[in-house]
Enzyme design. Structure first.
Site, PDB file in Angstrom:
ATOM      1  N   GLY A  55       0.857  -1.189   0.000  1.00 19.79           N
ATOM      2  CA  GLY A  55       0.000   0.000   0.000  1.00 19.79           C
ATOM      3  C   GLY A  55       0.886   1.230   0.000  1.00 19.79           C
ATOM      4  O   GLY A  55       1.985   1.225  -0.551  1.00 19.79           O
ATOM      5  N   CYS A  56       0.416   2.284   0.629  1.00 16.06           N
ATOM      6  CA  CYS A  56       1.187   3.521   0.713  1.00 16.06           C
ATOM      7  C   CYS A  56       2.564   3.221   1.309  1.00 16.06           C
ATOM      8  O   CYS A  56       2.666   2.642   2.382  1.00 16.06           O
ATOM      9  CB  CYS A  56       0.447   4.553   1.561  1.00 16.06           C
ATOM     10  N   PHE A  57       3.604   3.639   0.606  1.00  9.90           N
ATOM     11  CA  PHE A  57       4.949   3.267   1.059  1.00  9.90           C
ATOM     12  C   PHE A  57       5.417   4.019   2.294  1.00  9.90           C
ATOM     13  O   PHE A  57       6.372   3.615   2.930  1.00  9.90           O
ATOM     14  CB  PHE A  57       5.979   3.341  -0.063  1.00  9.90           C
ATOM     15  N   TRP A  58       4.745   5.092   2.677  1.00  9.12           N
ATOM     16  CA  TRP A  58       5.178   5.842   3.862  1.00  9.12           C
ATOM     17  C   TRP A  58       5.166   4.969   5.115  1.00  9.12           C
ATOM     18  O   TRP A  58       6.119   4.937   5.877  1.00  9.12           O
ATOM     19  CB  TRP A  58       4.293   7.056   4.098  1.00  9.12           C
ATOM     20  N   ASP A  92      -6.218   3.258   0.699  1.00  7.68           N
ATOM     21  CA  ASP A  92      -5.588   3.475  -0.594  1.00  7.68           C
ATOM     22  C   ASP A  92      -6.055   2.420  -1.597  1.00  7.68           C
ATOM     23  O   ASP A  92      -5.913   1.217  -1.351  1.00  7.68           O
ATOM     24  CB  ASP A  92      -4.065   3.429  -0.456  1.00  7.68           C
TER      25      ASP A  92
END
Length: 168
Positions: free
Chosen positions: A10-13, A89
């Site tokens: 998902g969101c890499f953060w 996301d």
């Protein structure tokens, strides 16, 4: 020995923040992998036509942490039964994936997933593929949650056991 594995969660953060806390992980980097566009930007990837996944490169010291442990931690942060979605996301860039660079890792990964499947009633749809390409994301994405502590994150950073953390 230093090794690398690439996780799309998902969101890499959040994925980067999570793995940067693990003892034995020596470096992490946000990027885009396994798509068709060369040197894509975040905007390119968000359009959904590059085929890239938001991915985190994880460099680790194999004498301190094993691939099995990294996979266990990765599966704490994803829903492996949802396709093209993690948390809020949605889109192919948010698919879950395990991208390996060492062919010797494939047996460990496949065995892990076969065992993990027993915990789910729906099939695991997390991609398992060799890393075909990887492009680092823009600087503002690197260590984003360190720079923006209140930033969006679908990953619960408290899932890491205290003994596994490099900082508490």
């Amino acid at each position: 020995m230093k090794k690398k594995i690439y996780f799309a969660g998902g969101c890499f953060w959040g994925t980067q923040a999570y793995f940067s806390l693990l003892r034995g992980v020596v470096n992490t980097q946000c990027g885009y992998s396994n798509g068709t566009a060369k040197n894509p930007t975040y905007e390119d990837v968000c359009r959904g036509n590059t085929g890239h996944a938001e991915t985190v490169m994880i460099e680790y010291d194999d004498s301190m942490i094993k691939l099995d442990k990294l996979l266990t931690e990765f599966f704490k942060t994803i829903n492996p039964t949802t396709k093209n979605r993690q948390g809020n996301d949605i889109g192919s860039q948010y698919r879950s994936g395990i991208y390996y660079v060492d062919d010797a890792d494939i047996n460990t990964i496949q065995e892990f997933i076969e065992n993990k499947q027993r915990e789910y009633s729906r099939p695991i749809v997390t991609e398992v593929l060799p890393l075909l390409c990887y492009y680092p994301a823009e600087e503002y994405h690197q260590n984003y949650l360190d720079k923006n502590p209140g930033g969006y994150c679908h990953v619960d950073l408290n899932l890491i056991q205290k003994d596994d953390k490099i900082r508490n």
